[in-house]
Design a protein around this motif. Structure first.
Motif, mmCIF file in Angstrom:
data_model
loop_
_atom_site.group_PDB
_atom_site.id
_atom_site.type_symbol
_atom_site.label_atom_id
_atom_site.label_comp_id
_atom_site.label_asym_id
_atom_site.label_seq_id
_atom_site.Cartn_x
_atom_site.Cartn_y
_atom_site.Cartn_z
ATOM 1 N N UNK A 59 0.924 -1.620 -0.058
ATOM 2 C CA UNK A 59 0.074 -0.092 0.517
ATOM 3 C C UNK A 59 0.634 1.400 0.104
ATOM 4 N N UNK A 60 1.984 1.549 0.884
ATOM 5 C CA UNK A 60 2.607 2.677 1.149
ATOM 6 C C UNK A 60 3.383 3.184 -0.519
ATOM 7 N N UNK A 61 4.195 1.579 -0.707
ATOM 8 C CA UNK A 61 4.976 1.767 -2.269
ATOM 9 C C UNK A 61 4.161 1.906 -3.126
ATOM 10 N N UNK A 62 2.914 1.403 -3.201
ATOM 11 C CA UNK A 62 1.750 2.167 -4.367
ATOM 12 C C UNK A 62 1.615 3.495 -3.957
ATOM 13 N N UNK A 63 1.780 4.051 -3.063
ATOM 14 C CA UNK A 63 1.283 5.815 -2.330
ATOM 15 C C UNK A 63 2.355 5.861 -2.530
ATOM 16 N N UNK A 64 3.756 6.386 -2.659
ATOM 17 C CA UNK A 64 4.475 6.938 -2.473
ATOM 18 C C UNK A 64 5.590 6.761 -3.826
ATOM 19 N N UNK A 65 5.610 5.648 -4.180
ATOM 20 C CA UNK A 65 6.293 4.893 -5.412
ATOM 21 C C UNK A 65 7.664 3.949 -4.487
ATOM 22 N N UNK A 66 8.301 4.178 -4.269
ATOM 23 C CA UNK A 66 9.466 3.261 -2.904
ATOM 24 C C UNK A 66 8.964 3.123 -1.613
ATOM 25 N N UNK A 67 9.687 2.445 -1.245
ATOM 26 C CA UNK A 67 9.872 1.310 0.574
ATOM 27 C C UNK A 67 10.298 2.376 0.824
ATOM 28 N N UNK A 68 11.545 2.771 0.997
ATOM 29 C CA UNK A 68 12.008 4.128 1.639
ATOM 30 C C UNK A 68 11.199 5.896 1.887
ATOM 31 N N UNK A 69 10.644 5.682 0.802
ATOM 32 C CA UNK A 69 10.157 6.741 1.136
ATOM 33 C C UNK A 69 8.766 6.617 1.990
#
Length: 228
Positions: A59-69
């Motif tokens: 979900x957060x990768x989809x939202x921000x683009x990367x795991x770090x972001x």
């Protein structure tokens, strides 16, 4: 001087935040709630928990683009909750940030801040040190590590603690000379040593950059100490 020192500690750290849970309650609840422990207490998770974790990451990768972001976003949310005094939710977010990026040193900045809020300086330092292993040039981590020693000085009244704080603040400034938080705390450290020259020097540097952390109480105390 002791009352002024108490005021300064409230001004320079997380210790003044209204807390929604006492530390004894926190430690008791943490025995059955791994989300209150850094890195989920390194406990082996159930299959259902792993599925939930993977969904969170996706979900957060989809939202921000990367795991770090995604990790950085969760760290910001964690500090937002910490500033509001909701320490439990803050720790939940910091753990989620670690889940997304275990190598993000700022996660340990958050973990340390939680322990700092409870005045558990030993565990706070442990977290900051772990973060500094990942990035030894993190101004935020070094400044908060220094803040621990500055707060310890209130308890120990040991000059070595205050000198350690000053050395660390200076180290942090070399990395980020425009960190207003560091400048303010360095000024306050020299205030505690009654060193008006340096207290005013870093106060004015902070002021020129916007003076965001500076409070009226500190300005008045500094002017009182350094008046001619």
């Amino acid at each position: 001087m002791k009352s002024l020192l108490s005021i300064l500690v409230l001004l320079i750290s997380y210790l003044g935040f209204g807390q929604q849970i006492k530390y004894d309650e926190w430690k008791s609840e943490a025995k059955n709630n791994i989300r209150l422990l850094p890195k989920y207490g390194n406990v082996k998770k159930t299959e259902a928990q792993i599925v939930a974790d993977n969904k969170l990451i996706a979900d957060y990768v989809a939202q921000t683009g990367t795991r770090h972001k995604g990790s950085e976003l969760l760290i910001k949310l964690g500090f937002d909750y910490l500033y509001k005094g909701d320490i439990k939710t803050a720790m939940y977010r910091f753990n989620q940030a670690w889940l997304l990026d275990p190598k993000n040193e700022n996660v340990f900045w958050g973990f340390g801040a939680v322990y700092f809020t409870f005045k558990d300086f030993k565990n706070a330092l442990t977290q900051y040190e772990e973060g500094l292993v990942l990035n030894s040039h993190s101004s935020n981590l070094i400044t908060d590590k220094a803040s621990v020693y500055m707060s310890k000085y209130q308890i120990t009244n040991t000059l070595n603690d205050l000198n350690t704080a000053i050395d660390l603040f200076k180290k942090s400034l070399i990395i980020d000379s425009k960190n207003q938080n560091t400048l303010f705390k360095l000024s306050a450290s020299y205030y505690l040593k009654k060193d008006c020259g340096n207290a005013l020097k870093y106060y004015n540097q902070c002021l020129k950059l916007g003076g965001k952390p500076i409070t009226t109480e500190y300005t008045n105390a500094l002017n009182q100490l350094c008046k001619k």
